[in-house]
Structures are given as C-alpha cells and as structure tokens.
Write an enzyme that holds these catalytic residues in place. Structure first.
Site, PDB file in Angstrom:
ATOM      1  N   GLU A 154      12.669  -9.920   1.064  1.00  0.00           N
ATOM      2  CA  GLU A 154      11.872  -8.766   1.752  1.00  0.00           C
ATOM      3  C   GLU A 154      12.567  -7.294   1.485  1.00  0.00           C
ATOM      4  OE1 GLU A 154      11.216  -9.159   5.975  1.00  0.00           O
ATOM      5  OE2 GLU A 154      10.371  -7.103   6.158  1.00  0.00           O
ATOM      6  N   ARG A 205       5.711  12.437  -2.486  1.00  0.00           N
ATOM      7  CA  ARG A 205       5.840  12.924  -1.023  1.00  0.00           C
ATOM      8  C   ARG A 205       7.063  12.085  -0.159  1.00  0.00           C
ATOM      9  NH1 ARG A 205      -0.414  12.198   0.938  1.00  0.00           N
ATOM     10  NH2 ARG A 205      -1.317  13.559  -0.864  1.00  0.00           N
ATOM     11  N   ASN A 217       8.007  -5.863  -1.117  1.00  0.00           N
ATOM     12  CA  ASN A 217       7.819  -4.803  -0.116  1.00  0.00           C
ATOM     13  C   ASN A 217       6.379  -4.642   0.167  1.00  0.00           C
ATOM     14  OD1 ASN A 217       8.020  -2.402   1.087  1.00  0.00           O
ATOM     15  ND2 ASN A 217       9.261  -1.115  -0.199  1.00  0.00           N
ATOM     16  N   HIS A 267       4.314  -4.768   8.882  1.00  0.00           N
ATOM     17  CA  HIS A 267       4.179  -4.979  10.324  1.00  0.00           C
ATOM     18  C   HIS A 267       2.869  -5.295  10.894  1.00  0.00           C
ATOM     19  CE1 HIS A 267       7.624  -2.566   9.287  1.00  0.00           C
ATOM     20  NE2 HIS A 267       6.742  -1.476   8.572  1.00  0.00           N
ATOM     21  N   PRO A 318       0.938  -1.159  -0.099  1.00  0.00           N
ATOM     22  CA  PRO A 318       0.281  -0.032  -0.111  1.00  0.00           C
ATOM     23  C   PRO A 318       0.750   1.400  -0.093  1.00  0.00           C
ATOM     24  CG  PRO A 318      -0.205  -1.206   2.058  1.00  0.00           C
ATOM     25  CD  PRO A 318       0.355  -1.939   1.357  1.00  0.00           C
ATOM     26  N   ASN A 319       0.637   2.101  -0.776  1.00  0.00           N
ATOM     27  CA  ASN A 319       0.783   3.571  -0.912  1.00  0.00           C
ATOM     28  C   ASN A 319       2.283   3.728  -1.810  1.00  0.00           C
ATOM     29  OD1 ASN A 319      -1.324   4.931   0.509  1.00  0.00           O
ATOM     30  ND2 ASN A 319      -0.404   3.925   2.461  1.00  0.00           N
ATOM     31  N   ARG A 343       8.025  -0.034  13.487  1.00  0.00           N
ATOM     32  CA  ARG A 343       8.276  -0.568  11.914  1.00  0.00           C
ATOM     33  C   ARG A 343       9.620  -1.585  12.136  1.00  0.00           C
ATOM     34  NH1 ARG A 343       6.213   2.887   8.243  1.00  0.00           N
ATOM     35  NH2 ARG A 343       5.722   5.046   9.323  1.00  0.00           N
ATOM     36  N   HIS A 399      12.915  -3.071   1.768  1.00  0.00           N
ATOM     37  CA  HIS A 399      12.376  -1.838   2.046  1.00  0.00           C
ATOM     38  C   HIS A 399      13.055  -0.725   1.758  1.00  0.00           C
ATOM     39  CE1 HIS A 399       9.473  -3.813   4.637  1.00  0.00           C
ATOM     40  NE2 HIS A 399      10.341  -4.792   5.143  1.00  0.00           N
ATOM     41  N   LEU A 400      12.559   0.153   1.139  1.00  0.00           N
ATOM     42  CA  LEU A 400      13.393   1.464   0.669  1.00  0.00           C
ATOM     43  C   LEU A 400      14.084   2.191   1.900  1.00  0.00           C
ATOM     44  CD1 LEU A 400      10.509   2.923  -1.502  1.00  0.00           C
ATOM     45  CD2 LEU A 400      12.696   1.988  -2.730  1.00  0.00           C
ATOM     46  N   SER A 401      13.474   2.293   2.965  1.00  0.00           N
ATOM     47  CA  SER A 401      14.089   2.967   4.043  1.00  0.00           C
ATOM     48  C   SER A 401      14.593   2.069   4.994  1.00  0.00           C
ATOM     49  CB  SER A 401      12.898   3.855   4.831  1.00  0.00           C
ATOM     50  OG  SER A 401      11.983   3.120   5.318  1.00  0.00           O
ATOM     51  N   ARG A 457      13.843   3.905  12.228  1.00  0.00           N
ATOM     52  CA  ARG A 457      12.557   4.675  12.253  1.00  0.00           C
ATOM     53  C   ARG A 457      11.878   4.124  13.507  1.00  0.00           C
ATOM     54  NH1 ARG A 457       9.800   4.449   6.425  1.00  0.00           N
ATOM     55  NH2 ARG A 457       8.667   6.321   7.643  1.00  0.00           N
ATOM     56  N   ASP A 471       1.445 -16.009   6.184  1.00  0.00           N
ATOM     57  CA  ASP A 471       0.811 -17.278   5.982  1.00  0.00           C
ATOM     58  C   ASP A 471       0.830 -17.733   4.500  1.00  0.00           C
ATOM     59  OD1 ASP A 471       0.085 -17.637   8.434  1.00  0.00           O
ATOM     60  OD2 ASP A 471      -1.976 -17.423   8.319  1.00  0.00           O
TER      61      ASP A 471
HETATM   62  O1  CA2 Z   1      10.790   1.656   3.496  1.00  0.00           O
HETATM   63  C1  CA2 Z   1       9.677   0.902   2.928  1.00  0.00           C
HETATM   64  O2  CA2 Z   1      10.026   0.663   1.708  1.00  0.00           O
HETATM   65  C2  CA2 Z   1       8.430   0.585   3.772  1.00  0.00           C
HETATM   66  O3  CA2 Z   1       8.212  -0.732   3.229  1.00  0.00           O
HETATM   67  C3  CA2 Z   1       7.562   1.684   3.063  1.00  0.00           C
HETATM   68  C4  CA2 Z   1       6.165   1.618   3.643  1.00  0.00           C
HETATM   69  C5  CA2 Z   1       6.273   1.803   5.436  1.00  0.00           C
HETATM   70  O4  CA2 Z   1       5.174   1.628   5.975  1.00  0.00           O
HETATM   71  C6  CA2 Z   1       7.484   0.617   5.847  1.00  0.00           C
HETATM   72  O5  CA2 Z   1       7.603   0.702   7.314  1.00  0.00           O
HETATM   73  C7  CA2 Z   1       8.734   0.830   5.202  1.00  0.00           C
HETATM   74  C8  CA2 Z   1       5.437   2.965   3.370  1.00  0.00           C
HETATM   75  C9  CA2 Z   1       5.094   3.025   2.061  1.00  0.00           C
HETATM   76  C10 CA2 Z   1       4.346   4.321   1.664  1.00  0.00           C
HETATM   77  O6  CA2 Z   1       5.116   5.010   0.596  1.00  0.00           O
HETATM   78  C11 CA2 Z   1       4.860   6.364   0.400  1.00  0.00           C
HETATM   79  C12 CA2 Z   1       5.536   6.906  -0.802  1.00  0.00           C
HETATM   80  C13 CA2 Z   1       5.392   8.141  -1.014  1.00  0.00           C
HETATM   81  C14 CA2 Z   1       4.605   9.078  -0.165  1.00  0.00           C
HETATM   82  C15 CA2 Z   1       3.913   8.407   1.077  1.00  0.00           C
HETATM   83  C16 CA2 Z   1       4.048   7.099   1.401  1.00  0.00           C
END
Ligand code: CA2
Length: 147
Positions: A98, A19, A74, A80, A11-12, A111, A100-102, A107, A87
């Site tokens: 797995e 952003r 991702n 989380h 999601p997102n 997370r 993650h970008l960040s 954080r 499953d």
């Molecule tokens: O660091 C990552 O890749 C995450 O999977 C990104 C998730 C976050 O909930 C995980 O803890 C770490 C959030 C993705 C949301 O992506 C956005 C992109 C642009 C603007 C806002 C959110």
C-alpha cells in the site's frame, strides 16, 4: 506473469500535478508511471500501470493481477472506505504494498484508517513518488505469495 508488477491507482490520481502540490507534489501521473517503469526495468520486471476512478474497476484490476509478482496499490480515497477492495486483495492472495504520496497520519482523522493495511504486506506513506519506487524494490526482493 510472476515477473510482472501491477501498479494500481485510485480515484483522482489522474489529476496529480494539477492541484494541491503542497500535499501531493508536482509530479503528474505520467511522471509516476515513468518512475515505476524505470524501477521495474532495473529489476527486469514487466509492469502494468493503471488508474481508475471507479471502485469496481479497481476490484477487477486486482483480480487481473492474479499470478503476478505483486501489486503496488494507491487506492486513494477508497483506502478509507472500501471493503470490496480489501476483499479482492484477500481473494487474489497476492503481495500488496500500500502506497500513499502524502503522510495520511499527519492529515484528517478519517485518513488514519485503512481497509487496505490489514491485508497488505507493507505500507509506505508520506514519501511522495519515491514511495512507489520503494514498493517496487520491496516486491522485487520479496519472495513468493501470501498463503
Ligand atoms: O496520499 C495519497 O496518496 C492518498 O492516497 C491520495 C488520496 C487521498 O484520498 C488519500 O487519503 C491519500 C487523494 C488522491 C487525490 O489526488 C489528487 C491529486 C491532485 C489534485 C487533487 C487530488
């Protein structure tokens, strides 16, 4: 099918590049897809690239990855929270990396826990879009399935 890598995004992540660039960088989801496609092409692997904002749809995507070389996942915030995704990974019996970008460990505490990590072959975080390429390189050289 064993020569296909599935890259699944939660999601997102469709909002990437619009952003919070200080957290997630400037790359868009299209940039991520292009980088993944180039990495797969270098290894002569086919690629399925998908993103969903819906937990159940991600479960379906994982089930549809059965028989492939592996999955770069991702799961975003569902990392989380989602027992269903964990499953599904167990059920499909595939190699999952797995990503993650960040750096989730730098954080918020919520997370730091992942339902995906215990059922993943490996975890890459904090390296931005480069993490996807590294995960594809790993799948290209990783042999076989998790039994
Ligand atoms: O660091 C990552 O890749 C995450 O999977 C990104 C998730 C976050 O909930 C995980 O803890 C770490 C959030 C993705 C949301 O992506 C956005 C992109 C642009 C603007 C806002 C959110």
């Amino acid at each position: 099918m064993p020569d296909t890598v599935h890259v699944l995004n939660g999601p997102n992540l469709n909002l990437l590049g619009t952003r919070e660039p200080e957290v997630y960088g400037h790359a868009t989801i299209a940039d991520v897809e292009a980088a993944c496609r180039a990495a797969c092409a270098r290894h002569r692997l086919d690629m399925v690239f998908r993103q969903s904002n819906h937990e159940g749809e991600l479960v379906t995507f994982l089930q549809e990855a059965r028989g492939s070389r592996g999955v770069v996942l991702n799961a975003a915030a569902y990392t989380h929270t989602s027992v269903a995704i964990a499953d599904a990974i167990k059920a499909v019996g595939l190699i999952v990396v797995e990503v993650h970008l960040s750096n989730v460990f730098a954080r918020e505490a919520f997370r730091h826990h992942s339902y995906v990590s215990p059922v993943a072959r490996g975890v890459i975080c904090g390296l931005g879009i480069e993490g996807y390429r590294l995960a594809i390189d790993a799948l290209a050289t990783a042999g076989g399935r998790i039994s």
